[in-house]
Design an enzyme around this catalytic site. Structure first.
Site: not given
Ligand code: DX5
Ligand code: ZN
Length: 228
Positions: A67, A33, A6, A136, A174, A35, A31, A65
């Site tokens: 969010m 992320d 990620s 998750m 994840d 947000m 990956h 992904h």
């Molecule tokens: C959480 C994200 C994850 C996160 C995982 O909000 O969706 O993808 O980056 O990070 P680690 O592996 O550090 O928990």
């Molecule tokens: Zn993620």
């Protein structure tokens, strides 16, 4: 099996080089992320950053992904930025079905994510329409959190449904995935592993990925069946 570092855990001052490092280290996917400060209490990066990173990791499959509270307005921008798959959250309720349809219509792989407090039953109506289910294993919003063990039965259930219904969606985990928790997830039936901190924090990411792949492989329940 897929290992997906990620980018959230990368050095943000050099994202292109970090993506290239993941590719060179043997990652299968990257990956990403996304947000929005509303669906989760944090903001990461948007389509312009993904587009800037894309040429630095041409061979990696981009697993986006979302969010985000309003993914409807983000699908096309992320497709243009180079997404290969887009994951939306089941917590969006009645908006999920049209979102999955729209991702498919854009010609991309379709992913559905579920948060730790949400019942696994919520994803059941969509299982025939997705390429990937993301369970998750932390509450989304931040990297570097501890794995929530209570999520493991959801992975087992999703794997059992996959076998019973003869579906072939990937089963991704994840959050808090490291060389210990990857074994538990693999035993529960996961086949696609996202890891931020555990991989990007390593100076030698190749070794870390190889070890994670090996542990996941050794704990693959399909392999155990074969050995019996
Ligand atoms: C959480 C994200 C994850 C996160 C995982 O909000 O969706 O993808 O980056 O990070 P680690 O592996 O550090 O928990
Ligand atoms: Zn993620």
């Amino acid at each position: 099996m897929i290992i997906a570092p990620s980018l959230l855990a990368a050095d943000f001052t050099r994202l292109g080089k970090e993506a290239a490092r993941a590719q060179k280290a043997g990652a299968d996917w990257l990956h990403l992320d996304i947000m929005d400060g509303q669906f989760v209490p944090n903001i990461s990066f948007g389509p312009a950053v993904v587009a800037a990173v894309r040429p630095h990791a041409k061979k990696l499959f981009f697993d986006v992904h979302l969010m985000c509270s309003k993914p409807e307005i983000l699908l096309e921008p992320f497709v243009k930025a180079g997404a290969d798959q887009i994951i939306v959250h089941v917590e969006l309720g009645e908006r999920v079905a049209p979102l999955l349809w729209k991702i498919r219509a854009l010609g991309k792989k379709v992913g559905l994510a579920i948060n730790p407090p949400t019942s696994i039953a919520e994803v059941q109506p969509f299982l025939g329409k997705i390429d990937l289910l993301l369970v998750m294993t932390v509450n989304p919003g931040f990297g570097g959190q501890s794995f929530i063990h209570e999520c493991l039965p959801k992975i087992q259930q999703a794997d059992a449904w996959r076998r019973a219904k003869k579906l072939n969606y990937r089963l991704e985990v994840d959050g808090g995935i490291n060389h210990q928790t990857v074994a538990e997830c693999a035993r529960a039936g996961a086949d696609t592993f996202v890891a931020g901190t555990a991989l990007f924090s390593q100076r030698n990411m190749s070794v870390a990925i190889r070890k994670m792949r090996q542990i996941a492989h050794e704990n693959d329940p399909g392999l155990a069946d074969l050995q019996m």
